[in-house]
Scaffold this motif. Structure first.
Motif, PDB file in Angstrom:
ATOM      1  N   ARG A  15      31.905  10.297   9.058  1.00  0.00           N
ATOM      2  CA  ARG A  15      33.318   9.864   9.157  1.00  0.00           C
ATOM      3  C   ARG A  15      34.213  11.032   9.555  1.00  0.00           C
ATOM      4  N   LEU A  16      33.938  12.207   9.001  1.00  0.00           N
ATOM      5  CA  LEU A  16      34.723  13.391   9.335  1.00  0.00           C
ATOM      6  C   LEU A  16      34.548  13.764  10.805  1.00  0.00           C
ATOM      7  N   LEU A  17      33.315  13.726  11.290  1.00  0.00           N
ATOM      8  CA  LEU A  17      33.066  14.038  12.705  1.00  0.00           C
ATOM      9  C   LEU A  17      33.754  13.022  13.620  1.00  0.00           C
ATOM     10  N   ASP A  18      33.711  11.751  13.226  1.00  0.00           N
ATOM     11  CA  ASP A  18      34.394  10.713  14.007  1.00  0.00           C
ATOM     12  C   ASP A  18      35.903  10.937  14.008  1.00  0.00           C
ATOM     13  N   ALA A  19      36.438  11.279  12.855  1.00  0.00           N
ATOM     14  CA  ALA A  19      37.885  11.541  12.763  1.00  0.00           C
ATOM     15  C   ALA A  19      38.273  12.745  13.619  1.00  0.00           C
ATOM     16  N   GLU A  20      37.436  13.777  13.615  1.00  0.00           N
ATOM     17  CA  GLU A  20      37.716  14.950  14.446  1.00  0.00           C
ATOM     18  C   GLU A  20      37.671  14.589  15.925  1.00  0.00           C
ATOM     19  N   ARG A  80      38.273  11.586  17.224  1.00  0.00           N
ATOM     20  CA  ARG A  80      39.479  10.793  17.504  1.00  0.00           C
ATOM     21  C   ARG A  80      40.710  11.681  17.570  1.00  0.00           C
ATOM     22  N   LEU A  81      40.766  12.672  16.695  1.00  0.00           N
ATOM     23  CA  LEU A  81      41.887  13.609  16.719  1.00  0.00           C
ATOM     24  C   LEU A  81      41.911  14.387  18.029  1.00  0.00           C
ATOM     25  N   GLY A  82      40.751  14.796  18.507  1.00  0.00           N
ATOM     26  CA  GLY A  82      40.672  15.496  19.791  1.00  0.00           C
ATOM     27  C   GLY A  82      41.151  14.619  20.937  1.00  0.00           C
ATOM     28  N   ARG A  83      40.738  13.351  20.929  1.00  0.00           N
ATOM     29  CA  ARG A  83      41.207  12.418  21.974  1.00  0.00           C
ATOM     30  C   ARG A  83      42.710  12.198  21.868  1.00  0.00           C
ATOM     31  N   ALA A  84      43.197  12.084  20.654  1.00  0.00           N
ATOM     32  CA  ALA A  84      44.643  11.884  20.457  1.00  0.00           C
ATOM     33  C   ALA A  84      45.429  13.109  20.936  1.00  0.00           C
ATOM     34  N   ARG A  85      44.906  14.292  20.662  1.00  0.00           N
ATOM     35  CA  ARG A  85      45.584  15.506  21.138  1.00  0.00           C
ATOM     36  C   ARG A  85      45.581  15.567  22.656  1.00  0.00           C
ATOM     37  N   SER A  86      44.462  15.195  23.258  1.00  0.00           N
ATOM     38  CA  SER A  86      44.376  15.186  24.722  1.00  0.00           C
ATOM     39  C   SER A  86      45.369  14.183  25.304  1.00  0.00           C
ATOM     40  N   GLN A  87      45.427  13.008  24.711  1.00  0.00           N
ATOM     41  CA  GLN A  87      46.361  11.983  25.179  1.00  0.00           C
ATOM     42  C   GLN A  87      47.804  12.449  24.971  1.00  0.00           C
TER      43      GLN A  87
END
Length: 116
Positions: free
Chosen positions: A34-39, A41-48
């Motif tokens: 879950r932590l890796l998935d959240a990281e 998603r956070l990376g994609r959100a930062r890119s977006q």
């Protein structure tokens, strides 16, 4: 200290500790995933967010350029309007002069004029 160690000698406590040890491994794996998935998603959100910031900056630059062009167009329209008003005033003055000259010619050319 011996009482603490004697608690772990109890077979029920030992069984409970083994069950917890076995149960904690899947929980740890689950939470790690879950932590890796959240990281991710956070990376994609930062890119977006970076892309959106770039788009916003581009739009703001275009807006500033449009405002500048609009101000220039308004200034040009104001100058054109002032020139048109000035031409209208000159035209009216010429028409008044032309009427005055026409009336003078009419007076001079009339047969009632004693000067003729």
């Amino acid at each position: 200290m011996l009482t603490v160690l004697s608690v772990f000698d109890n077979p029920f406590i030992r069984l409970l500790a083994e069950i917890l040890a076995v149960a904690l491994v899947p929980a740890f794996v689950f939470l790690t995933l879950r932590l890796l998935d959240a990281e991710a998603r956070l990376g994609r959100a930062r890119s977006q967010a970076a892309e959106l910031t770039t788009d916003r900056d581009r739009i703001l630059a275009e807006l500033a350029l449009s405002r500048e062009r609009l101000a220039e167009a308004r200034q040009a329209a104001g100058r054109a309007q002032a020139e048109a008003a000035e031409r209208e005033i000159r035209l009216k003055a010429l028409l008044v002069q032309d009427r005055a000259v026409g009336e003078t010619r009419s007076i001079l050319a009339s047969p009632r004029n004693p000067g003729h």
